[in-house]
Design an enzyme around this catalytic site. Sequence first.
Site, PDB file in Angstrom:
ATOM      1  N   GLU A 119       0.683  -1.322   0.507  1.00  0.00           N
ATOM      2  CA  GLU A 119       0.172  -0.065  -0.169  1.00  0.00           C
ATOM      3  C   GLU A 119       1.428   1.089  -0.243  1.00  0.00           C
ATOM      4  O   GLU A 119       1.901   1.556   0.808  1.00  0.00           O
ATOM      5  CB  GLU A 119      -1.117   0.175   1.201  1.00  0.00           C
ATOM      6  CG  GLU A 119      -2.352  -1.038   1.464  1.00  0.00           C
ATOM      7  CD  GLU A 119      -2.658  -1.266   2.175  1.00  0.00           C
ATOM      8  OE1 GLU A 119      -3.805  -1.179   1.826  1.00  0.00           O
ATOM      9  OE2 GLU A 119      -2.913  -0.820   3.599  1.00  0.00           O
ATOM     10  N   CYS A 133       3.847   8.595   1.091  1.00  0.00           N
ATOM     11  CA  CYS A 133       4.721   7.397   2.008  1.00  0.00           C
ATOM     12  C   CYS A 133       4.653   6.438   1.266  1.00  0.00           C
ATOM     13  O   CYS A 133       3.499   5.479   0.393  1.00  0.00           O
ATOM     14  CB  CYS A 133       3.309   7.786   3.251  1.00  0.00           C
ATOM     15  SG  CYS A 133       3.819   6.172   4.358  1.00  0.00           S
ATOM     16  N   CYS A 140       6.665  -6.715   7.277  1.00  0.00           N
ATOM     17  CA  CYS A 140       7.635  -5.926   8.298  1.00  0.00           C
ATOM     18  C   CYS A 140       8.306  -7.827   9.553  1.00  0.00           C
ATOM     19  O   CYS A 140       7.008  -8.298   9.446  1.00  0.00           O
ATOM     20  CB  CYS A 140       6.771  -5.271   9.303  1.00  0.00           C
ATOM     21  SG  CYS A 140       8.138  -4.104   9.830  1.00  0.00           S
ATOM     22  N   GLY A 195       7.720  -1.783   6.340  1.00  0.00           N
ATOM     23  CA  GLY A 195       8.496  -2.234   6.251  1.00  0.00           C
ATOM     24  C   GLY A 195       9.748  -1.720   6.612  1.00  0.00           C
ATOM     25  O   GLY A 195       9.312  -0.197   7.434  1.00  0.00           O
ATOM     26  N   GLU A 196      11.147  -2.089   6.768  1.00  0.00           N
ATOM     27  CA  GLU A 196      12.224  -1.375   7.775  1.00  0.00           C
ATOM     28  C   GLU A 196      13.128  -1.249   6.722  1.00  0.00           C
ATOM     29  O   GLU A 196      13.255  -1.780   6.164  1.00  0.00           O
ATOM     30  CB  GLU A 196      12.601  -1.602   8.882  1.00  0.00           C
ATOM     31  CG  GLU A 196      14.237  -1.330   9.523  1.00  0.00           C
ATOM     32  CD  GLU A 196      14.409  -0.324   9.470  1.00  0.00           C
ATOM     33  OE1 GLU A 196      14.689   1.042   8.856  1.00  0.00           O
ATOM     34  OE2 GLU A 196      13.473  -0.158  10.595  1.00  0.00           O
ATOM     35  N   SER A 227      12.466   6.724   7.143  1.00  0.00           N
ATOM     36  CA  SER A 227      12.704   6.592   8.753  1.00  0.00           C
ATOM     37  C   SER A 227      12.984   5.009   8.843  1.00  0.00           C
ATOM     38  O   SER A 227      12.277   4.248   8.243  1.00  0.00           O
ATOM     39  CB  SER A 227      10.815   6.497   9.046  1.00  0.00           C
ATOM     40  OG  SER A 227      10.589   5.875   9.818  1.00  0.00           O
ATOM     41  N   SER A 249      11.993   6.438  14.245  1.00  0.00           N
ATOM     42  CA  SER A 249      10.703   5.834  14.647  1.00  0.00           C
ATOM     43  C   SER A 249      10.860   5.538  16.590  1.00  0.00           C
ATOM     44  O   SER A 249      11.028   4.324  16.617  1.00  0.00           O
ATOM     45  CB  SER A 249       9.871   4.491  13.797  1.00  0.00           C
ATOM     46  OG  SER A 249       9.070   4.185  14.415  1.00  0.00           O
ATOM     47  N   LEU A 250      11.109   6.354  17.464  1.00  0.00           N
ATOM     48  CA  LEU A 250      11.581   6.270  18.543  1.00  0.00           C
ATOM     49  C   LEU A 250      10.588   6.077  19.531  1.00  0.00           C
ATOM     50  O   LEU A 250      10.518   4.385  20.528  1.00  0.00           O
ATOM     51  CB  LEU A 250      11.862   7.832  19.349  1.00  0.00           C
ATOM     52  CG  LEU A 250      12.659   7.516  20.451  1.00  0.00           C
ATOM     53  CD1 LEU A 250      14.171   6.785  20.505  1.00  0.00           C
ATOM     54  CD2 LEU A 250      13.154   9.303  20.751  1.00  0.00           C
ATOM     55  N   HIS A 251       9.470   6.539  20.415  1.00  0.00           N
ATOM     56  CA  HIS A 251       7.989   5.942  20.492  1.00  0.00           C
ATOM     57  C   HIS A 251       8.386   6.052  22.217  1.00  0.00           C
ATOM     58  O   HIS A 251       7.078   5.695  22.661  1.00  0.00           O
ATOM     59  CB  HIS A 251       7.353   5.140  20.466  1.00  0.00           C
ATOM     60  CG  HIS A 251       7.534   5.132  18.401  1.00  0.00           C
ATOM     61  ND1 HIS A 251       6.118   6.361  18.073  1.00  0.00           N
ATOM     62  CD2 HIS A 251       7.310   4.959  17.189  1.00  0.00           C
ATOM     63  CE1 HIS A 251       6.509   6.382  16.695  1.00  0.00           C
ATOM     64  NE2 HIS A 251       7.343   5.218  16.588  1.00  0.00           N
TER      65      HIS A 251
END
Length: 405
Positions: A119, A133, A140, A195-196, A227, A249-251
């Site tokens: 997507e 995006c 993933c 995905g990474e 990212s 991508s911390l969070h």
Amino acid sequence: MSVTLDLSRMAHSPSREGADAPKPPINLSGLTRPQMVAALTESGVVEHGKAKMRATQIFRWVHHRGVTDFAQMSDVAKETRARLAERFTIARPEVVERQVSKDGTRKWLIRMAPGIEVETVYIPSVGRVGALCVSSQVGCTLNCSFCHTGTQALVRNLTAAEIVAQVQIAKDDLAEWPSDKEDRLLSNIVFMGMGEPLYNMGQVADAIEIISDNEGIAISRRRITVSTSGVVPQLEALGEKTQAMLAISLHATNDALRDVLVPLNKKYPLDQLMAGIRAYPGLSNARRVTFEYVMLKGVNDSPDEARALVKLIKGIPAKVNLIPFNPWPGTDYQCSDWAAIESFAAILNRAGYSSPIRTPRGRDILAACGQLKSESEKVRASAMRKLSMAAMAGVLDDDEDEAAA
């Protein structure tokens, strides 16, 4: 209902894998200009002395004009066009589904191959005029607990051609050809889809080189953001190979919580991640890192967490994107209250960090941050289960018939 079978995991018949089996055509859309020169020369379609000139022509037709057929390349000899069509392709993958949100966000479900779907989302009014995006993998491996996309198992990496195709499809739909249109709607690319990206570094780097080439799509590297959840050993290579903007991508601000939210943290904990960020090539006030921080009610949204975040990123040229959690079916997380998000942002602002609160976009079509997951995957899984059950029933019936005989 149509059923898509993932044939990529089936054993191949030896009769189809011999030395005489025809090779699939090379997709020129996924080749950088030097790679295209080499491919044209090695194929014998173009003689060595003319390969660079011919590659520039083709590159401009594909990435500046957006053509999908060699026959449209009017400044290339007809005979050469025919030979190109025999050895190469520039066709787009199939758009299985197109959705448009009430806020103008667009989402495309793209089938790259049988059973291989991703997507891609266009978000208006982000960046200069609008951001795309893109995905770098099908599925993933990271299993971030708050992310819908992370619940889909990894199938494979995308090729550079498949990454670039997502941009081309968006430009088709937005009527963005030729690429130098003054009123174009697509100005930024963000590798924040499925995905990474740093687990697919080579193909991502080639795709960025193609997308940023001034002879083609011509989106500046300063407007391309990659990212990552924190694949620390690849950070330096990302900066050196792509000169792309970095997003993390911390969070969470401590290892105990981040181990739960972003399991990759167990492999590359925060001290290693922050050291890698500080060493990122080109990092400066003009090229700040973006920290992405999803706001989870009662989990990571307290004033103490905000102050811990300020301490964690101290000295790093940065901004913090606060992302209201986007709910998805089956999650136990809830979005932080708006007052808590604003309080969190105020603490960051007082410390000198820009902390915009990202407006959720495309929630009604599951196109918002963390929501990307092909619904067709569920259909395929259900269909495969039904087919397996039917096949098993058929085998049992045959066994019973044989026993009766």
